[in-house]
Design a protein around this motif. Structure first.
Motif, PDB file in Angstrom:
ATOM      1  N   ARG A  89      -8.194  -2.796  36.598  1.00 44.15           N
ATOM      2  CA  ARG A  89      -7.769  -3.531  35.402  1.00 44.15           C
ATOM      3  C   ARG A  89      -7.787  -2.621  34.182  1.00 44.15           C
ATOM      4  O   ARG A  89      -6.866  -2.664  33.353  1.00 44.15           O
ATOM      5  N   ALA A  90      -8.808  -1.792  34.052  1.00 43.59           N
ATOM      6  CA  ALA A  90      -8.890  -0.873  32.906  1.00 43.59           C
ATOM      7  C   ALA A  90      -7.672   0.049  32.880  1.00 43.59           C
ATOM      8  O   ALA A  90      -7.085   0.285  31.813  1.00 43.59           O
ATOM      9  N   CYS A  91      -7.252   0.534  34.038  1.00 41.53           N
ATOM     10  CA  CYS A  91      -6.079   1.399  34.120  1.00 41.53           C
ATOM     11  C   CYS A  91      -4.809   0.642  33.742  1.00 41.53           C
ATOM     12  O   CYS A  91      -4.025   1.102  32.907  1.00 41.53           O
ATOM     13  N   VAL A  92      -4.614  -0.527  34.336  1.00 36.11           N
ATOM     14  CA  VAL A  92      -3.399  -1.305  34.072  1.00 36.11           C
ATOM     15  C   VAL A  92      -3.322  -1.704  32.600  1.00 36.11           C
ATOM     16  O   VAL A  92      -2.268  -1.583  31.973  1.00 36.11           O
ATOM     17  N   GLU A  93      -4.418  -2.161  32.032  1.00 33.68           N
ATOM     18  CA  GLU A  93      -4.408  -2.581  30.626  1.00 33.68           C
ATOM     19  C   GLU A  93      -4.170  -1.402  29.687  1.00 33.68           C
ATOM     20  O   GLU A  93      -3.531  -1.551  28.652  1.00 33.68           O
ATOM     21  N   ALA A  94      -4.640  -0.221  30.048  1.00 36.82           N
ATOM     22  CA  ALA A  94      -4.490   0.944  29.174  1.00 36.82           C
ATOM     23  C   ALA A  94      -3.071   1.509  29.187  1.00 36.82           C
ATOM     24  O   ALA A  94      -2.596   2.002  28.161  1.00 36.82           O
ATOM     25  N   ILE A  95      -2.380   1.428  30.325  1.00 37.76           N
ATOM     26  CA  ILE A  95      -1.074   2.084  30.405  1.00 37.76           C
ATOM     27  C   ILE A  95       0.019   1.178  30.961  1.00 37.76           C
ATOM     28  O   ILE A  95       1.002   1.649  31.515  1.00 37.76           O
ATOM     29  N   ALA A  96      -0.110  -0.129  30.759  1.00 38.37           N
ATOM     30  CA  ALA A  96       0.894  -1.064  31.278  1.00 38.37           C
ATOM     31  C   ALA A  96       2.040  -1.328  30.311  1.00 38.37           C
ATOM     32  O   ALA A  96       3.037  -1.923  30.685  1.00 38.37           O
ATOM     33  N   CYS A  97       1.914  -0.879  29.082  1.00 35.39           N
ATOM     34  CA  CYS A  97       2.956  -1.184  28.102  1.00 35.39           C
ATOM     35  C   CYS A  97       4.200  -0.330  28.348  1.00 35.39           C
ATOM     36  O   CYS A  97       4.158   0.670  29.045  1.00 35.39           O
ATOM     37  N   ASP A  98       5.315  -0.768  27.770  1.00 33.07           N
ATOM     38  CA  ASP A  98       6.543   0.023  27.871  1.00 33.07           C
ATOM     39  C   ASP A  98       6.315   1.351  27.160  1.00 33.07           C
ATOM     40  O   ASP A  98       5.799   1.391  26.044  1.00 33.07           O
ATOM     41  N   THR A  99       6.704   2.411  27.789  1.00 40.03           N
ATOM     42  CA  THR A  99       6.510   3.732  27.206  1.00 40.03           C
ATOM     43  C   THR A  99       7.820   4.490  27.228  1.00 40.03           C
ATOM     44  O   THR A  99       8.798   4.060  27.812  1.00 40.03           O
ATOM     45  N   GLU A 100       7.806   5.628  26.592  1.00 39.15           N
ATOM     46  CA  GLU A 100       8.994   6.471  26.614  1.00 39.15           C
ATOM     47  C   GLU A 100       9.185   7.033  28.013  1.00 39.15           C
ATOM     48  O   GLU A 100       8.235   7.161  28.784  1.00 39.15           O
ATOM     49  N   GLU A 101      10.416   7.384  28.340  1.00 40.08           N
ATOM     50  CA  GLU A 101      10.712   7.925  29.663  1.00 40.08           C
ATOM     51  C   GLU A 101       9.828   9.133  29.940  1.00 40.08           C
ATOM     52  O   GLU A 101       9.633   9.991  29.098  1.00 40.08           O
ATOM     53  N   GLY A 102       9.271   9.174  31.139  1.00 39.11           N
ATOM     54  CA  GLY A 102       8.408  10.278  31.515  1.00 39.11           C
ATOM     55  C   GLY A 102       6.936   9.975  31.371  1.00 39.11           C
ATOM     56  O   GLY A 102       6.104  10.681  31.918  1.00 39.11           O
ATOM     57  N   ASP A 103       6.580   8.930  30.624  1.00 41.48           N
ATOM     58  CA  ASP A 103       5.177   8.560  30.478  1.00 41.48           C
ATOM     59  C   ASP A 103       4.726   7.749  31.685  1.00 41.48           C
ATOM     60  O   ASP A 103       5.527   7.123  32.371  1.00 41.48           O
ATOM     61  N   ALA A 104       3.435   7.740  31.921  1.00 41.36           N
ATOM     62  CA  ALA A 104       2.871   6.961  33.031  1.00 41.36           C
ATOM     63  C   ALA A 104       2.872   5.480  32.683  1.00 41.36           C
ATOM     64  O   ALA A 104       2.659   5.098  31.530  1.00 41.36           O
ATOM     65  N   VAL A 105       3.136   4.658  33.668  1.00 40.29           N
ATOM     66  CA  VAL A 105       3.102   3.201  33.527  1.00 40.29           C
ATOM     67  C   VAL A 105       2.331   2.662  34.723  1.00 40.29           C
ATOM     68  O   VAL A 105       2.553   3.093  35.859  1.00 40.29           O
ATOM     69  N   ALA A 106       1.429   1.723  34.492  1.00 39.35           N
ATOM     70  CA  ALA A 106       0.647   1.125  35.577  1.00 39.35           C
ATOM     71  C   ALA A 106       0.976  -0.359  35.682  1.00 39.35           C
ATOM     72  O   ALA A 106       1.234  -1.027  34.683  1.00 39.35           O
ATOM     73  N   SER A 107       0.987  -0.864  36.905  1.00 39.16           N
ATOM     74  CA  SER A 107       1.184  -2.297  37.130  1.00 39.16           C
ATOM     75  C   SER A 107       0.432  -2.689  38.394  1.00 39.16           C
ATOM     76  O   SER A 107       0.037  -1.835  39.188  1.00 39.16           O
ATOM     77  N   TRP A 108       0.245  -3.977  38.574  1.00 41.78           N
ATOM     78  CA  TRP A 108      -0.445  -4.471  39.762  1.00 41.78           C
ATOM     79  C   TRP A 108       0.451  -4.295  40.973  1.00 41.78           C
ATOM     80  O   TRP A 108       1.654  -4.514  40.917  1.00 41.78           O
ATOM     81  N   SER A 109      -0.134  -3.955  42.084  1.00 44.48           N
ATOM     82  CA  SER A 109       0.599  -3.701  43.321  1.00 44.48           C
ATOM     83  C   SER A 109       0.906  -4.992  44.056  1.00 44.48           C
ATOM     84  O   SER A 109       0.014  -5.774  44.370  1.00 44.48           O
ATOM     85  N   GLU A 110       2.184  -5.203  44.339  1.00 46.37           N
ATOM     86  CA  GLU A 110       2.569  -6.354  45.154  1.00 46.37           C
ATOM     87  C   GLU A 110       1.996  -6.209  46.561  1.00 46.37           C
ATOM     88  O   GLU A 110       1.683  -7.198  47.213  1.00 46.37           O
TER      89      GLU A 110
END
Length: 153
Positions: free
Chosen positions: A43-64
């Motif tokens: 959760r800490a990872c997803v909340e820290a980097i789940a927002c829309d970012t510029e291309e090339g940045d890391a994005v986290a989401s929950w795994s289906e």
């Protein structure tokens, strides 16, 4: 993978990192899975980097895949494994028909679904994933049919 794991350790204890490859070219896709030791670390990872970012940045989401491994207790309220891959599961068979594959040319693999078919390929990781024997020209169609089946589920 080691550098990514080291970076992810800033959010909590990481059990495993798996980078995804294009099944045809075997090139890295830029996507992957990280399994954290605890839900709070994930959760800490997803909340820290789940927002829309510029291309090339890391994005986290929950795994289906992780959600599906919860079987009937998942957010779908039904057992995705049973619906797709059990002997009575009709969805995988309908994907074969729609994508014009032979009945034994597609498998749903995961650590939660032990292989019963001795002709099935070895899993490419513990996460839920599909493997299809098809020509490169069929690949996009198989992927599209599978995606529609998942969306309808």
């Amino acid at each position: 993978e080691g550098q990514i794991k080291d970076w992810l350790e800033g959010f909590g204890r990481v059990e495993a990192v798996r980078l995804l490859r294009n099944p045809c070219s075997r090139e890295f896709t830029g996507c992957g899975y990280a399994r954290f030791r605890t839900h709070e670390d994930a959760r800490a990872c997803v909340e820290a980097i789940a927002c829309d970012t510029e291309e090339g940045d890391a994005v986290a989401s929950w795994s289906e895949s992780e959600r599906a491994c919860q079987r009937a207790g998942c957010v779908y309220g039904a057992d995705l494994h049973a619906a797709f891959a059990s002997p009575g599961g009709r969805i995988l068979a309908s994907i074969c028909t729609s994508a014009r594959l032979k009945p034994r040319d597609i498998w749903m693999l995961s650590e939660a679904q032990p292989l019963r078919d001795r002709s099935a390929p070895k899993p490419d990781g513990p996460q839920l994933h599909f493997v299809a024997l098809c020509e490169e020209a069929q690949f996009d169609e198989v992927r599209s049919v599978r995606a529609k089946a998942l969306q309808a589920f």
